[in-house]
Design an enzyme around this catalytic site. Structure first.
Site, PDB file in Angstrom:
ATOM      1  N   HIS A   1     -23.780   7.965  -5.141  1.00 32.75           N
ATOM      2  CA  HIS A   1     -22.740   7.103  -5.723  1.00 32.75           C
ATOM      3  C   HIS A   1     -23.362   5.895  -6.420  1.00 32.75           C
ATOM      4  CE1 HIS A   1     -19.391   9.295  -4.064  1.00 32.75           C
ATOM      5  NE2 HIS A   1     -19.738   9.069  -2.797  1.00 32.75           N
TER       6      HIS A   1
ATOM      7  N   GLY B   1       8.027  -9.107  -5.133  1.00 34.32           N
ATOM      8  CA  GLY B   1       6.577  -8.953  -5.188  1.00 34.32           C
ATOM      9  C   GLY B   1       6.060  -8.155  -4.019  1.00 34.32           C
ATOM     10  N   PRO B   2       4.798  -7.744  -4.089  1.00 32.51           N
ATOM     11  CA  PRO B   2       4.206  -6.965  -2.997  1.00 32.51           C
ATOM     12  C   PRO B   2       4.155  -7.778  -1.706  1.00 32.51           C
ATOM     13  CG  PRO B   2       2.837  -6.904  -4.986  1.00 32.51           C
ATOM     14  CD  PRO B   2       3.869  -7.959  -5.199  1.00 32.51           C
ATOM     15  N   PRO B   3       3.989  -7.122  -0.576  1.00 28.26           N
ATOM     16  CA  PRO B   3       3.874  -7.855   0.695  1.00 28.26           C
ATOM     17  C   PRO B   3       2.658  -8.773   0.691  1.00 28.26           C
ATOM     18  CG  PRO B   3       4.281  -5.510   1.083  1.00 28.26           C
ATOM     19  CD  PRO B   3       4.006  -5.659  -0.380  1.00 28.26           C
TER      20      PRO B   3
ATOM     21  N   GLY C   1       3.314 -14.301  -0.847  1.00 27.96           N
ATOM     22  CA  GLY C   1       3.753 -15.678  -0.654  1.00 27.96           C
ATOM     23  C   GLY C   1       5.222 -15.929  -0.893  1.00 27.96           C
ATOM     24  N   LYS C   2       6.076 -14.906  -0.816  1.00 29.37           N
ATOM     25  CA  LYS C   2       7.510 -15.105  -1.069  1.00 29.37           C
ATOM     26  C   LYS C   2       8.133 -15.978   0.023  1.00 29.37           C
ATOM     27  CE  LYS C   2       8.208 -10.673  -1.089  1.00 29.37           C
ATOM     28  NZ  LYS C   2       6.799 -10.242  -0.959  1.00 29.37           N
TER      29      LYS C   2
ATOM     30  N   GLU D   1     -24.601   8.266  -0.253  1.00 28.00           N
ATOM     31  CA  GLU D   1     -24.280   6.946  -0.797  1.00 28.00           C
ATOM     32  C   GLU D   1     -25.219   6.571  -1.936  1.00 28.00           C
ATOM     33  OE1 GLU D   1     -21.554   5.520  -0.043  1.00 28.00           O
ATOM     34  OE2 GLU D   1     -21.115   6.969   1.535  1.00 28.00           O
TER      35      GLU D   1
END
EC number: 3.4.24.-
Length: 638
Positions: free
Chosen positions: A435, A209-211, A214-215, A432
């Site tokens: 946008h 999984g991505p950094p 929670g690994k 802004e």
């Protein structure tokens, strides 16, 4: 400092002190006790020198066996020299000769040591000190936590009993991954229930999984729940500068694990040692590959490792060797992905424990504002909010601190010390506002959360949208076109208000985003009417993995020109839509910009109130205005 640290410090100091004493003793023994060099002459030569007046003093030493030796201070070759003479028994004539020539005479006995005494006095102390130093070094080498000379020993941390203070109750938002690992723990605790059905314990579980998802936290929870010995080590700790150390440490790790089976071995960042063998421009890394080969053998080789479960974590599964991923080594690959809304809410509740939150804090609203955040991001977010509350001398964390923390995490801290002129402030406000106006008037676009002209990070101003994560990562063609239109809203507002000659470089990142979206629509997503549903161009891969040496273009020059035309057409269409909305709603644009200049920040509710109280012109529902042919600096390679 802990008592263990103090003992280690004193032990090191004692080692150095003992080494210094040994060196001083050896130097004293072999250098300090050397007798002065003496020139040995005959008895008659001594008498001649006495008569010539070359001798000033004679010392007669009598040994226990009666032998006599004369030590005289004589002048030889104009230099004072000690001479030694073996004397016959003293006679009155010898004494009279010395007295007559004015030579001083002295007699003393010699206390000679025996052979054993000389040996003991010369070697006993140095040998004793060397033995003491040897035993001290052995004790330090084999002491707890010391790996001074054991390069080939495993550096895994061992927990025979749970010490992490973390359980599965502290893990939230990743229920499926937690279920997979909870089942492994249950297998260790209640193996009979599984073996009765013929099930075998899994050899390994790979957390992918991505950094920040929670690994490692899951592994710590397993250590707290398992009830069996838990070995933890990082993949980078296997390989050192010494050849063969990595494989030796793998062997030692699994040897310890077999002695404590059943047990769990956790290898964090396994991609440091498990990369593909023989891949990349530089060829293979023999030391790392040797370590990987040993790991493969230990996990599922000729000798089994019954009772050992290997849990590994990585955020780069694409670089791992295929032999490492096969069943029998890693039977399960558990994806720990970014949490959805419900997962983020559960994670926020976990990290809110122990923090004093005010009554206005709405964790559910915060969870909706943070799509794409990982568990680590959410923990950092609440921690930043607590720090801001402490900085402001507050006793509770309010929603204001949490909102500021969200902005701080996403875009960096406010640059309050940057003074902006009125001209620059107005320019940023119109950019802004462009946008915000376009994003508010486009159908089915993400709602606006906040618009600000306060600079953060590299941005002079920001417009925050609140994307939804209900689509599970799927984006429609209409939404991609709307994204390009909103991104061009700032550049169009500058051009409409100040003219083409006064447009600024503030839209550089917007143009890059637009070009990237348009090119992906044409070459990856098959969203071009002229090119059809084809994917063009081979994707770039990391050349150091051995997957691709260089990118390959699998289309002709005519197709490349057509791709450029389609990219420009999509960009021009988005530019035309943004221009239509801003020109037709110029009064509303001015109102939003003036409010930004006054307040510097307006939230989504206030912006919507301004729009609701104004006359608004939407895009025509069926036909759109004719495309404008405008010279645009589009980075076609983005």
């Amino acid at each position: 400092m802990s008592q263990k640290g103090k003992n280690k410090k004193w032990r090191s100091a004692g080692l150095y002190a003992l080494l210094a004493i040994v060196l001083i003793s050896l130097a004293t023994t072999f250098l300090g006790n050397r007798p002065p060099e003496r020139l040995e002459i005959s008895y008659s030569d001594l008498i001649s020198r006495v008569e010539r007046g070359e001798v000033s003093k004679v010392l007669v030493e009598t040994a226990p066996d009666g032998r006599q030796v004369a030590i005289a201070e004589a002048e030889i070759n104009n230099r004072a020299t000690q001479v030694q003479v073996n004397l016959p028994p003293l006679t009155p004539e010898f004494e009279n000769t010395l007295v007559a020539n004015g030579v001083e005479l002295a007699v003393r006995p010699v206390q000679e040591e025996g052979l054993l005494g000389r040996i003991l006095s010369t070697f006993f102390l140095p040998v004793l000190l060397l033995l003491g130093l040897f035993f001290l070094l052995r004790r330090a080498q084999n002491g707890p936590g010391s790996q001074a000379l054991n390069f080939g020993k495993s550096r895994a941390r061992v927990q025979m009993e749970p010490k992490t203070q973390i359980t599965f109750n502290d893990v939230a938002g990743i229920d499926q991954a937690k279920l997979e690992l909870a089942e492994v723990v249950d297998f260790l605790k209640n193996s009979e229930r599984f073996t009765a059905l013929g099930a075998k314990i899994p050899r390994g579980v790979l957390l992918v999984g991505p950094p920040g998802t929670g690994k490692t936290l899951l592994a710590r929870a397993v250590a707290g729940e398992a009830g069996v010995p838990f070995f933890s080590i990082s993949g980078s700790e296997f390989v050192e500068m010494f050849v063969g150390v990595g494989a030796s440490r793998v062997r030692d790790l699994f040897e310890q694990a077999k002695q404590n089976a059943p047990c769990i071995v956790f290898i964090d960042e396994i991609d440091a040692v498990g990369r593909q063998r023989g891949a990349g421009l530089g060829g293979g890394n023999d030391e790392r590959e040797q370590t990987l080969n040993q790991l493969l053998t230990e996990m599922d080789g000729f000798e089994g490792n019954s009772g050992i479960i290997v849990i590994a974590a990585t955020n780069r599964p694409d670089v791992l060797d295929a032999a490492l991923l096969r069943p029998g080594r890693f039977d399960r690959q558990v994806t720990v992905d970014r949490p959805d809304f419900q997962g983020r809410l559960e994670i926020l509740k976990v990290h809110a424990r122990g923090k004093t939150l005010s009554a206005d804090v709405d964790l559910e609203k915060l969870a909706r504002r943070t799509p794409g955040f990982t568990g680590a991001d959410l923990a950092n977010l609440l921690n930043e909010a607590a720090i801001l509350a402490a900085r402001r001398n507050l006793t509770e964390i309010s929603m204001d601190e949490i909102n500021d923390a969200v902005d701080r995490v996403l875009a960096g801290p406010e640059k309050k010390d940057r003074l902006m002129s009125e001209r620059r402030k107005e320019l940023v406000a119109y950019h802004e506002a462009g946008h915000a106006l376009v994003g508010s008037l486009l159908p089915n676009y993400d709602p606006i959360q906040k618009v600000t002209i306060i600079p953060r990070g590299q941005a002079g101003g920001l417009t925050w949208f609140m994307p939804s994560d209900d689509d599970m990562g799927l984006t429609t063609r209409a939404h991609l076109k709307n994204m390009m239109t909103v991104a061009l809203g700032g550049r169009v507002a500058e051009e409409v208000v100040y003219g083409e000659s006064e447009i600024t470089t503030g839209a550089a990142s917007d143009l890059q985003q637009v070009a990237r979206i348009a090119r992906n629509m044409v070459t990856r997503f098959g969203m071009s009417d002229r090119l059809g549903n084809v994917a063009l161009g081979r994707q770039y891969a990391n050349i150091f993995l051995g997957r691709e040496i260089a990118a390959e273009r699998d289309f002709s020059e005519e197709t490349a020109a057509l791709i450029d035309e389609e990219v420009r057409r999509l960009v021009n269409e988005a530019y035309q839509r943004a221009t239509y909305l801003i020109r037709e709603n110029r009064a509303l644009l001015d109102r939003i910009a003036r409010r930004l200049v006054e307040a510097e920040t307006i939230d989504g509710e206030e912006l919507q109130a301004i729009i609701d109280n104004s006359e608004v012109v939407m895009l025509p529902p069926e036909e759109e205005p004719e495309p404008l042919t405008l010279p645009m600096a589009v980075n076609a390679g983005a």
